[in-house]
Design an enzyme around this catalytic site. Sequence first.
Site, PDB file in Angstrom:
ATOM      1  N   LYS A  10     -19.233 -37.089 -66.505  1.00  0.00           N
ATOM      2  CA  LYS A  10     -18.854 -36.908 -65.099  1.00  0.00           C
ATOM      3  C   LYS A  10     -19.339 -38.060 -64.224  1.00  0.00           C
ATOM      4  O   LYS A  10     -18.567 -38.617 -63.464  1.00  0.00           O
ATOM      5  CB  LYS A  10     -19.444 -35.610 -64.548  1.00  0.00           C
ATOM      6  CG  LYS A  10     -19.512 -34.479 -65.532  1.00  0.00           C
ATOM      7  CD  LYS A  10     -18.255 -33.673 -65.581  1.00  0.00           C
ATOM      8  CE  LYS A  10     -18.353 -32.669 -66.701  1.00  0.00           C
ATOM      9  NZ  LYS A  10     -17.520 -31.522 -66.543  1.00  0.00           N
ATOM     10  N   TRP A  69     -22.228 -22.421 -67.941  1.00  0.00           N
ATOM     11  CA  TRP A  69     -21.017 -23.070 -68.461  1.00  0.00           C
ATOM     12  C   TRP A  69     -20.519 -22.232 -69.652  1.00  0.00           C
ATOM     13  O   TRP A  69     -21.309 -21.901 -70.547  1.00  0.00           O
ATOM     14  CB  TRP A  69     -21.351 -24.499 -68.889  1.00  0.00           C
ATOM     15  CG  TRP A  69     -20.235 -25.241 -69.560  1.00  0.00           C
ATOM     16  CD1 TRP A  69     -18.921 -25.267 -69.193  1.00  0.00           C
ATOM     17  CD2 TRP A  69     -20.342 -26.080 -70.721  1.00  0.00           C
ATOM     18  NE1 TRP A  69     -18.203 -26.078 -70.039  1.00  0.00           N
ATOM     19  CE2 TRP A  69     -19.051 -26.585 -70.988  1.00  0.00           C
ATOM     20  CE3 TRP A  69     -21.398 -26.461 -71.548  1.00  0.00           C
ATOM     21  CZ2 TRP A  69     -18.792 -27.453 -72.046  1.00  0.00           C
ATOM     22  CZ3 TRP A  69     -21.142 -27.318 -72.607  1.00  0.00           C
ATOM     23  CH2 TRP A  69     -19.852 -27.813 -72.852  1.00  0.00           C
ATOM     24  N   ASP A  98     -30.160 -29.074 -69.456  1.00  0.00           N
ATOM     25  CA  ASP A  98     -28.804 -29.597 -69.614  1.00  0.00           C
ATOM     26  C   ASP A  98     -28.475 -30.392 -68.348  1.00  0.00           C
ATOM     27  O   ASP A  98     -28.453 -29.847 -67.243  1.00  0.00           O
ATOM     28  CB  ASP A  98     -27.819 -28.429 -69.790  1.00  0.00           C
ATOM     29  CG  ASP A  98     -26.384 -28.909 -70.007  1.00  0.00           C
ATOM     30  OD1 ASP A  98     -26.134 -30.118 -69.870  1.00  0.00           O
ATOM     31  OD2 ASP A  98     -25.508 -28.069 -70.305  1.00  0.00           O
TER      32      ASP A  98
HETATM   33  N1  PGU Z   1     -23.040 -28.990 -69.811  1.00  0.00           N
HETATM   34  C1  PGU Z   1     -22.433 -28.514 -68.707  1.00  0.00           C
HETATM   35  C2  PGU Z   1     -23.220 -27.694 -67.757  1.00  0.00           C
HETATM   36  C3  PGU Z   1     -21.082 -28.810 -68.473  1.00  0.00           C
HETATM   37  O1  PGU Z   1     -20.503 -28.347 -67.367  1.00  0.00           O
HETATM   38  C4  PGU Z   1     -20.365 -29.575 -69.410  1.00  0.00           C
HETATM   39  C5  PGU Z   1     -18.910 -29.888 -69.225  1.00  0.00           C
HETATM   40  C6  PGU Z   1     -21.060 -30.061 -70.529  1.00  0.00           C
HETATM   41  C7  PGU Z   1     -22.392 -29.732 -70.696  1.00  0.00           C
HETATM   42  C8  PGU Z   1     -20.421 -30.888 -71.591  1.00  0.00           C
HETATM   43  O2  PGU Z   1     -19.759 -31.978 -71.181  1.00  0.00           O
HETATM   44  P1  PGU Z   1     -19.479 -33.206 -72.142  1.00  0.00           P
HETATM   45  O3  PGU Z   1     -18.161 -33.730 -71.732  1.00  0.00           O
HETATM   46  O4  PGU Z   1     -19.527 -32.713 -73.530  1.00  0.00           O
HETATM   47  O5  PGU Z   1     -20.564 -34.159 -71.850  1.00  0.00           O
HETATM   48  N2  PGU Z   1     -18.152 -28.963 -68.544  1.00  0.00           N
HETATM   49  C9  PGU Z   1     -16.878 -29.271 -67.932  1.00  0.00           C
HETATM   50  C10 PGU Z   1     -15.928 -30.050 -68.822  1.00  0.00           C
HETATM   51  C11 PGU Z   1     -14.893 -29.332 -69.591  1.00  0.00           C
HETATM   52  C12 PGU Z   1     -15.463 -28.565 -70.746  1.00  0.00           C
HETATM   53  O6  PGU Z   1     -15.550 -27.351 -70.617  1.00  0.00           O
HETATM   54  O7  PGU Z   1     -15.829 -29.183 -71.763  1.00  0.00           O
HETATM   55  C13 PGU Z   1     -16.327 -28.024 -67.297  1.00  0.00           C
HETATM   56  O8  PGU Z   1     -15.236 -28.088 -66.764  1.00  0.00           O
HETATM   57  O9  PGU Z   1     -17.041 -27.023 -67.242  1.00  0.00           O
END
Ligand code: PGU
Length: 448
Positions: free
Chosen positions: A297, A180, A261
């Site tokens: 999510k 990510w 994570d």
């Molecule tokens: N860890 C991973 C692997 C993720 O994909 C995301 C969110 C998070 C943690 C953190 O999400 P929280 O909303 O803080 O619980 N990734 C999404 C959401 C958009 C972003 O980048 O924040 C994404 O689209 O990759």
Amino acid sequence: MTIRRAAVRLMAPESIALKTAVGLKRSRCQPACQAITRSLRHSSTTAAAQSPWANFTQAPPDPIIGLTEAYQNDDFPQKVNVGVGAYRDDSGMPFVLPVVRQVEKEITAEELDHEYSGIAGCPSFVDLAMKFAYGEDCVPLLEGRIAGVQTLSGTGGLRVFGEVLNSFGHTEIHIPNPSWGNHVPIFRNAGLDVKTYSYYNKENSSLDFEGMIADIKNIPEGKCILLHVCAHNPTGMDPQIDQWKEISSVVKEKKLLPFFDCAYQGFASGDARIDAASLRLFVEDGHKVALVQSFSKNMGLYGQRVGALSVVADSQEEAQRVLSQLKVHIRPSYSNPPRHGARIVQKILSDEQKTDAFVEQCSSMAGRINSMRATLKQTLEDLGSSRDWSHITKQIGMFAYSGLTKEEVTVLREKHHIYCTLDGRISMAGVTSKNVKYIAEAIHDVSK
Ligand code: PGU
């Protein structure tokens, strides 16, 4: 927000007046008006020279959230946002789980107060969140030796633990390549050097398990390794359970600290109850893991910022000491977490029927995503695409790691108004039965 809009928002009132004044027709701009203009021009120049922000350069938009901003400013009717990993229903609308709506009504009817939470958040929420991830029969949980706190969703938990690691002598963290995008700045800002280990083979769009094991074997003893519990973002490729066993034994051999994570529990298999198998295996193997959970999510609680951070310790007494250190980092950062989202999760996970309803509703989101994977792949094939798109249905979770290049993604955005991240990641959660053909045609067009 566009750069232009941001500039207007930040513009001082006098420069807005100046713009208005200079915008008047010359014939209407009498000498008095010209004098005002001159004086405003003078004062705004002086103000600009004195501005403490004069050396603030314009930062680039965020690679993920910035796409939503660009999408919102695009007035093309067929525009598509497949950037951010946020679930949409088949009409392309944000989806609130019916069970979430139901408990929100109950919470409103209870007329609760808005007192501060403790630094560690709501204890019953934390207990339920931990049970949800580790499983009810998890030995360290039953023995009361897991320290847990409520966090500002996944991001907040990652940052807090990054800081805690740093303050206890960790200088680096090893994350998968790719991972990510926000992992890098989160850990860097927490003071850690971010290093990567192999994870994905672009040649065959698969997990690079051999490369992964070889790289983990080369991580210096005692370092922290970040692992995605399931539905790896962005690749959608997870190790199989036997591969997790091997990863666990190498991690043990190297005395690494596994930091999990968990942002997509429920989106891998479709059953939120079994998606944490990797984490549970590590705990059974005796690892003292740390875990960050997000309910953005799987419960669709994105903006409520509800998550948890937990750390498995050797004893109850050690868990208490760890907890105290987590709190030491939280207190000067944001003092304590918000209450509403935690109340929602707490109400759902404390009731068997509501939990069943949640698992089913989460599963239906995962199911819709899977059906869109199949349709997207099929439509690309029907259009006569010469590329192999089989990875779209091999991958799991919210994303398709399409293999589109940066250049192709840019054309997709500029010519077809389809917004996905530059690494070619497509959020399948934004694909619907109404836009899938348009997306497939555009992908075919840019990849011919
Ligand atoms: N860890 C991973 C692997 C993720 O994909 C995301 C969110 C998070 C943690 C953190 O999400 P929280 O909303 O803080 O619980 N990734 C999404 C959401 C958009 C972003 O980048 O924040 C994404 O689209 O990759």
